[in-house]
Design a protein around this motif. Sequence first.
Motif, short mmCIF file in Angstrom:
data_model
loop_
_atom_site.label_atom_id
_atom_site.label_comp_id
_atom_site.label_asym_id
_atom_site.label_seq_id
_atom_site.Cartn_x
_atom_site.Cartn_y
_atom_site.Cartn_z
N GLU A 87 -7.75 11.81 -2.66
CA GLU A 87 -8.05 10.78 -1.90
C GLU A 87 -8.38 9.50 -2.85
O GLU A 87 -7.63 8.14 -2.24
N LEU A 88 -9.08 9.39 -3.52
CA LEU A 88 -9.26 8.28 -4.85
C LEU A 88 -8.01 8.05 -5.18
O LEU A 88 -7.42 6.25 -4.95
N VAL A 89 -7.57 8.82 -6.14
CA VAL A 89 -5.91 8.80 -6.35
C VAL A 89 -4.99 7.59 -5.69
O VAL A 89 -4.08 6.86 -6.08
N ASN A 90 -5.11 8.33 -4.41
CA ASN A 90 -3.95 8.15 -3.75
C ASN A 90 -4.23 6.40 -2.90
O ASN A 90 -3.15 6.05 -2.89
N ALA A 91 -5.59 5.98 -3.08
CA ALA A 91 -6.27 4.97 -2.75
C ALA A 91 -5.90 3.96 -3.61
O ALA A 91 -5.76 2.75 -3.62
N LEU A 92 -6.58 4.54 -5.25
CA LEU A 92 -6.11 3.24 -6.15
C LEU A 92 -4.31 3.01 -6.02
O LEU A 92 -3.42 2.03 -6.28
N GLN A 93 -3.18 4.03 -5.81
CA GLN A 93 -1.91 3.97 -5.60
C GLN A 93 -1.05 3.04 -4.32
O GLN A 93 -0.87 1.91 -4.87
N LYS A 94 -2.37 3.02 -3.76
CA LYS A 94 -1.42 2.32 -2.51
C LYS A 94 -2.12 0.43 -2.95
O LYS A 94 -1.54 -0.32 -2.93
N LEU A 95 -4.12 0.81 -3.23
CA LEU A 95 -4.13 -0.31 -3.81
C LEU A 95 -3.55 -1.19 -5.21
O LEU A 95 -3.16 -2.56 -6.00
N MET A 96 -2.69 -0.38 -6.28
CA MET A 96 -1.93 -1.06 -6.73
C MET A 96 -0.56 -1.08 -6.87
O MET A 96 0.14 -1.77 -8.00
N LYS A 97 0.40 -1.86 -5.60
CA LYS A 97 1.39 -1.48 -5.23
C LYS A 97 1.84 -3.16 -5.49
O LYS A 97 0.80 -4.31 -5.35
#
Length: 97
Positions: A87-97
């Motif tokens: 869940e954290l990995v997915n959130a970080l990917q969204k934040l780093m777009k």
Amino acid sequence: MCDSCHKTRERSEEEYRRLCNRLSRIEGQIRGIRGMLEKEAYCIDILSQTAAANAALNAFSRELLAQHLRTCVARDLRAGDDGTVEELVNALQKLMK
């Protein structure tokens, strides 16, 4: 329905106040940008204020992420719930777009 759709977390009064204060400042910045646009301000001046609002929103996200790591992620990892990492990995990917 997914479990994560209904997750909640109680925040301390201090954390809640800090986050709300940051959001209030960001809202003010956005209203200021709209006002600049309405007053036909120079493009570079508007872009400068937009950069400041983006930085403020990023600071909000960093603070919320840090609290999430210290509380939710740490708690779930101690309990053996590795799903929080994904869940954290997915959130970080969204934040780093």
